[in-house]
Design an enzyme around this catalytic site. Structure first.
Site, PDB file in Angstrom:
ATOM      1  N   CYS A  97       0.853  -1.188   0.000  1.00  0.00           N
ATOM      2  CA  CYS A  97       0.000   0.000   0.000  1.00  0.00           C
ATOM      3  C   CYS A  97       0.888   1.238   0.000  1.00  0.00           C
ATOM      4  CB  CYS A  97      -0.872  -0.027   1.252  1.00  0.00           C
ATOM      5  SG  CYS A  97      -1.997   1.369   1.383  1.00  0.00           S
ATOM      6  N   HIS A 139      -9.109  -4.056  -1.798  1.00  0.00           N
ATOM      7  CA  HIS A 139      -8.146  -3.269  -1.010  1.00  0.00           C
ATOM      8  C   HIS A 139      -8.539  -1.794  -1.015  1.00  0.00           C
ATOM      9  CE1 HIS A 139      -3.812  -2.243   0.158  1.00  0.00           C
ATOM     10  NE2 HIS A 139      -4.274  -1.087  -0.279  1.00  0.00           N
ATOM     11  N   GLU A 140      -8.901  -1.273  -2.198  1.00  0.00           N
ATOM     12  CA  GLU A 140      -9.257   0.155  -2.291  1.00  0.00           C
ATOM     13  C   GLU A 140     -10.579   0.450  -1.591  1.00  0.00           C
ATOM     14  OE1 GLU A 140      -6.924   1.965  -3.005  1.00  0.00           O
ATOM     15  OE2 GLU A 140      -5.704   0.478  -4.048  1.00  0.00           O
ATOM     16  N   HIS A 143     -10.067   1.020   1.985  1.00  0.00           N
ATOM     17  CA  HIS A 143      -9.628   2.380   2.323  1.00  0.00           C
ATOM     18  C   HIS A 143     -10.834   3.293   2.548  1.00  0.00           C
ATOM     19  CE1 HIS A 143      -5.274   2.424   2.008  1.00  0.00           C
ATOM     20  NE2 HIS A 143      -5.288   1.837   0.824  1.00  0.00           N
TER      21      HIS A 143
HETATM   22 NI    NI Z   1      -3.657   0.940  -0.104  1.00  0.00          NI
END
Ligand code: NI
Length: 173
Positions: A97, A139-140, A143
């Protein structure tokens, strides 16, 4: 256009939950250009989410089409207010990341996903992703919910790895 400064772990703001986008206007489009430029400027930048640059709106970009190892992909995905519709399978894989430059880690993610998201005009679109692209999308989206891959490590002791140097390693960002 501008490369925006990234929030870096352990910045507490990375835990903030982002709010939905409601205005699809020129300000949004200009921000998306900056976000994209910021992603491209980072090493191994295959994805980025707005909270990583301190903008707490539900916007992410994923593009794994330039990954060193070719993988199935949808090209550049602009994901505004994304929602996962279906998930299938489980696979453990390594993630990095841009907000966690010193570590990579093993995380279990769905193998295939179906999702919908709005584009920069506010149109809903549907996508199917698998493998590395599915991992990058999940993953995004994490966030946007204030989560980092560090929060999902299979085991903190065995699945966290210190990077020797941050190079382009085809990791979600
Ligand atoms: Ni990330």
């Amino acid at each position: 256009m501008a490369v925006l400064p990234l929030l870096i772990y352990p910045d507490e703001r990375l835990k903030q939950v982002a709010i939905p986008v409601v205005q699809f206007d020129g300000t949004l489009q200009a921000f998306i250009k900056d976000l994209e430029e910021t992603m491209s400027a980072g090493p191994g930048g295959v994805g980025i989410a707005a909270p990583q640059v301190g903008q707490f709106q539900r916007i992410a970009i994923v593009d794994v089409s330039g990954a060193r190892r070719p993988v199935p992909n949808n090209g550049r995905l602009l994901l505004i207010n994304p929602k996962i519709l279906a998930e299938e399978g489980e696979v453990k894989g390594r993630e990095g990341c841009m907000s966690v430059p010193d570590y990579t880690g093993n995380v279990i993610r769905a193998e295939r996903i179906r999702l919908k998201a709005q584009d920069d005009q506010g149109q809903w679109r549907e996508y199917q992703c698998e493998g590395f692209e599915a991992r990058a999308v999940l993953h995004e989206i994490d966030h946007l919910d204030g989560l980092l891959f560090l929060d999902r490590l299979v085991s903190r002791r065995n699945d966290l790895f210190r990077r020797k140097n941050y190079q382009s390693t085809d990791k979600p960002a």
